[in-house]
Design an enzyme around this catalytic site. Structure first.
Site, mmCIF file in Angstrom:
data_model
loop_
_atom_site.group_PDB
_atom_site.id
_atom_site.type_symbol
_atom_site.label_atom_id
_atom_site.label_comp_id
_atom_site.label_asym_id
_atom_site.label_seq_id
_atom_site.Cartn_x
_atom_site.Cartn_y
_atom_site.Cartn_z
ATOM 1 N N GLU A 187 43.662 41.135 40.243
ATOM 2 C CA GLU A 187 42.411 41.842 39.944
ATOM 3 C C GLU A 187 42.070 42.791 41.076
ATOM 4 O O GLU A 187 42.443 42.560 42.239
ATOM 5 C CB GLU A 187 41.270 40.865 39.699
ATOM 6 C CG GLU A 187 40.852 40.012 40.883
ATOM 7 C CD GLU A 187 39.534 39.286 40.605
ATOM 8 O OE1 GLU A 187 38.541 39.962 40.310
ATOM 9 O OE2 GLU A 187 39.521 38.037 40.681
ATOM 10 N N SER B 185 31.318 37.508 39.892
ATOM 11 C CA SER B 185 31.397 38.962 39.986
ATOM 12 C C SER B 185 30.165 39.523 40.690
ATOM 13 O O SER B 185 29.898 39.184 41.846
ATOM 14 C CB SER B 185 31.589 39.560 38.594
ATOM 15 O OG SER B 185 32.001 40.909 38.678
ATOM 16 N N HIS C 79 39.899 38.554 35.802
ATOM 17 C CA HIS C 79 38.693 38.501 36.620
ATOM 18 C C HIS C 79 37.756 37.414 36.081
ATOM 19 O O HIS C 79 37.599 37.250 34.890
ATOM 20 C CB HIS C 79 38.032 39.891 36.546
ATOM 21 C CG HIS C 79 36.721 40.024 37.204
ATOM 22 N ND1 HIS C 79 36.545 39.961 38.561
ATOM 23 C CD2 HIS C 79 35.481 40.252 36.672
ATOM 24 C CE1 HIS C 79 35.272 40.151 38.860
ATOM 25 N NE2 HIS C 79 34.598 40.319 37.737
#
Length: 301
Positions: free
Chosen positions: A242, A148, A272
């Site tokens: 996502e 991320s 995610h």
């Protein structure tokens, strides 16, 4: 989809995904993750942990090594969390799993968080540790990884290192990387309902903590807008459901156009950054793919 993944998706949608109009409370988000830390499993057998305190004189933030006896390769890992929460403890399961599976020593970096330390603090911390690791590790034996925001930080660190004439590592692994804080990707809207963790609004709000007045398209914060030429091979993961799907797809396409060796792994019905959720059968499959990539990029010496 496994039963574990189904239940994880249900939990994330019901307990994690913000409601419309919800305000992000940084202290509350950090406290929630701290409570989850209490339920962590012990380190895998054979994996040892060594805390590394901050070294202000070198510009180094705290970190920790997870390693096995006679490691064959080195990984530098940057955790996710929107640049404003998560820490070494939250990501210890995936870091220790990578160490065990890939027979690697993995340095997990506790970079400074927004809003107290906005961009470029995290990039400065990442680059400082990259320089430090290179002092005793050939770049050819080093791989960067992150999830991320940590995936975006990997890319920003590589671009900064390249600008300063540092050698590139053997490769980089990115789990659902957040590389465009301007949120210009098509999936931000098209997957807003399907995503079980985020909304377009929550993503925008988190970006403001980190940007703090900086342009969202500044490559230091959003490395998708930077130069990708000369970067090492990339292994990118993303879920088709996502909102950051377009970040991964555009990064992959732009990397290929720049002559970079890039692999994009897309999975359906996964949350995610599912590869860091090591209890999921699907995560185990993905981590085997990562291990194969690490062994290919840094063969057993």
């Amino acid at each position: 989809m496994s039963v574990q993944a189904f239940l994880t998706r249900w939990y994330l949608r019901s307990r994690f995904k913000p409601r419309p109009g919800a305000v992000i409370r940084v202290a509350e988000a950090r406290a929630r993750m701290a409570r989850l830390d209490r339920w962590q499993m012990p380190l895998p057998q054979g994996v040892q942990l060594q805390a590394v305190p901050a070294q202000p004189e070198k510009g180094l933030c705290p970190a920790e090594w997870l390693s096995v006896n006679a490691p064959e390769r080195t990984v530098l890992y940057f955790h996710g969390g929107g640049y404003f929460f998560c820490n070494l403890q939250t990501h210890r399961p995936v870091v220790s799993s990578l160490s065990k599976r890939a027979q690697a020593r993995v340095l997990s970096v506790d970079y400074r968080l927004a809003p107290e330390h906005p961009c470029p603090a995290a990039v400065d911390d990442a680059l400082a540790w990259y320089r430090e690791v290179l002092r005793d590790t050939p770049a050819s034996q080093l791989v960067l990884a992150g999830d991320s925001a940590g995936g975006g930080l990997v890319l920003a660190c590589l671009q900064a290192a390249q600008q300063q004439g540092l050698p590139m590592p053997a490769g980089a692994v990115l789990f659902s990387p957040w590389v465009d804080l301007a949120a210009a990707g098509e999936s931000i809207q098209s997957q807003a309902e399907a995503d079980v963790m985020f909304t377009p609004e929550s993503l925008k709000n988190a970006a403001q903590f980190y940007l703090k007045g900086r342009e969202a398209t500044d490559p230091v914060a959003s490395p998708l807008y930077g130069d990708l030429q000369g970067l090492p091979p990339l292994l990118i993961f993303a879920s088709r459901q996502e909102i950051l799907l377009s970040d991964a797809q555009r990064l992959h396409d732009k990397a290929l156009a720049a002559g970079v060796n890039s692999q994009l792994v897309l999975e359906s019905d996964m949350p995610h950054v599912w590869p860091i959720m090591v209890m999921l059968p699907e995560a185990k499959v993905s981590l085997r793919q990562v291990t194969a990539f690490l062994r290919e990029r840094v063969p057993n010496p």
